[in-house]
Design a protein around this motif. Structure first.
Motif: not given
Ligand code: LLP
Length: 407
Positions: A141-143, A184-186, A258-260, A297-299, A363-365
């Motif tokens: 993921g991004h981290g 992972g995310s990002g 797909v589950e973005p 919160l992200r930064p 997203a995540y804001g």
């Molecule tokens: N599916 C599942 C099972 C997940 O756990 C997540 C994210 C997603 C889909 C969507 O991931 P995305 O496409 O958005 O990368 N708060 C963090 C991100 C946490 C993501 C948690 N799970 C941030 O601000 O980067």
């Protein structure tokens, strides 16, 4: 200015005047364009944790996007936004009592990330169909905190345990109709492709009942101008190839999901914030604004980078500026390195009353905003062409005290 703002500065200034700051503003056209880019998948399922506002859920539903929920609250939101129960997937590594109650009453799809959820599901809904979320043994993921595969992640059924999970499901009379992976995310191109390959091998184990494969979320977006382009076409192709081979193996066409979260909404969102004051501490110039880590919160949490653009100051002499919020906490800063050190940005000279836009915050804001320091949650506005609609009103102090008992 590097990239253009998804909503022009003049419009953002008007919205700030009308609705106040800090203000989240989302551009509908950007969201709809991202949905269209995912046409290579059979089904797009929005991970609403990225931004669960009812108006955004209703918008995505209106263009055929299904939805994911990770809690009873997110299930309820999806239903209130108009989703039918069978368009909602509950994805988690546990059942709490409230979620289990929904599962027992409504035909939601259940995506289990732990084997010990299976007996609970079989009891709540005998004979149910189930999707298994597999942890393929690696992640990206991004981290580290958003890496959801590998042994240091709590998520998913460990790949070695997958055959056992299938046996347990069978013995309980559950039909395993789907396999799901989310590393992972990002994430990045290479790791998302590796996940497809690792995952494909599991399909033969569920030959009899399998109907769908889910690639999970994780598609990155370019927060920085220098971020590499993500090749969405080749990503979709990698997964389509994996799904085709798995389909041949099970003898029926498997549906590819797909589950973005981030990809669908991040770039549509801007956070408009007003400068409340400026100061110089030692070698750093600070602009203190009315948004803080209670708003975004992200930064502070990940050292995440968000582009910041000045919306009012016309000064052409850019100077390194640290943009910080109002909270009584020194980590309340938007311009940080990934290690948490101040990382000034080049901005025009700012004064009280100037407006800034923090970019790519859809997203995540808002979904991670809090009431820390008794700050009210901000308002949200959705822009659709010429129309701008308040989709969440700013909290009042009364709203904040609502659940506290009278003295
Ligand atoms: N599916 C599942 C099972 C997940 O756990 C997540 C994210 C997603 C889909 C969507 O991931 P995305 O496409 O958005 O990368 N708060 C963090 C991100 C946490 C993501 C948690 N799970 C941030 O601000 O980067």
């Amino acid at each position: 200015m590097s990239r253009e703002l998804v909503i022009p500065a003049a419009r953002l200034r008007e919205l700030a005047r009308e609705f106040g700051t800090p203000l989240y503003v989302y551009d509908e056209a950007t969201i709809l364009e991202r949905v269209r880019r995912l046409a290579g998948f059979d089904l797009v399922r929005y991970a609403q944790k990225a931004n669960p506002n009812l108006a955004l859920l209703a918008l995505l539903r209106s263009v055929g996007v299904a939805v994911d929920a990770v809690s009873a609250g997110e299930i309820e939101r999806a239903l209130r936004a108009g989703y039918a129960p069978d368009e909602v997937a509950y994805t988690a590594d546990l059942f709490d009592a409230r979620a289990l109650e929904f599962i027992a009453r409504k035909p939601l799809r259940v995506n289990c990330g732990s084997v010990d959820m299976l007996p609970l599901l079989a009891k709540a809904r005998p004979g149910a169909e189930v999707v298994l979320r597999i942890n393929p043994g690696f992640g990206h993921g991004h981290g580290l905190r958003v890496t959801t595969g590998g042994e240091s992640s709590k998520h998913g059924i460990w790949h070695v345990d997958a055959p056992n999970a299938l046996n347990v499901a069978q013995q309980l009379g559950l039909a395993v109709v789907g396999l799901h992976v989310h590393i992972g995310s990002g994430s990045d191109q290479r790791n998302l492709a590796l996940a497809a390959a690792a995952f494909e091998n599991l399909a033969p184990l569920v030959r009899r009942t399998l109907k769908s494969l889910s690639a999970g979320g994780g598609i990155p977006i370019p927060y920085r101008d220098a971020d590499p382009d993500f090749e969405l076409g080749s990503y979709a192709q990698t997964w389509r190839d994996a799904a085709r081979r798995a389909s041949e193996c099970v003898g029926r066409k498997l549906k590819l999901e797909v589950e973005p979260g981030r990809f669908l909404v991040a770039e549509s969102g801007l956070l408009v914030t007003e400068v409340q004051g400026t100061k110089r501490n030692g070698g750093f110039d600070y602009a203190l604004v009315d948004a803080g880590f209670h708003t975004l919160l992200r930064p502070a949490m990940y050292g995440a980078y968000h582009r910041i653009e000045a919306l009012t100051s016309a000064d052409r002499n850019l100077r390194p500026t640290v943009v910080a919020g109002p909270l009584c906490e020194s980590g309340d800063v938007f311009t940080l390195t990934s290690d948490g050190a101040p990382d000034p940005r080049l901005l025009p000279a700012l004064a009280r009353g100037d407006l800034l836009a923090i970019c790519d915050v859809g997203a995540y804001g808002m979904s991670m905003a809090s009431r820390y320091n008794s700050q009210p949650l901000p308002a949200e506005v959705l822009v659709s062409g010429d129309n701008a609609r308040l989709i969440r009103r700013r909290e009042s102090l009364e709203d904040q005290l609502l659940h506290e008992l009278d003295l």
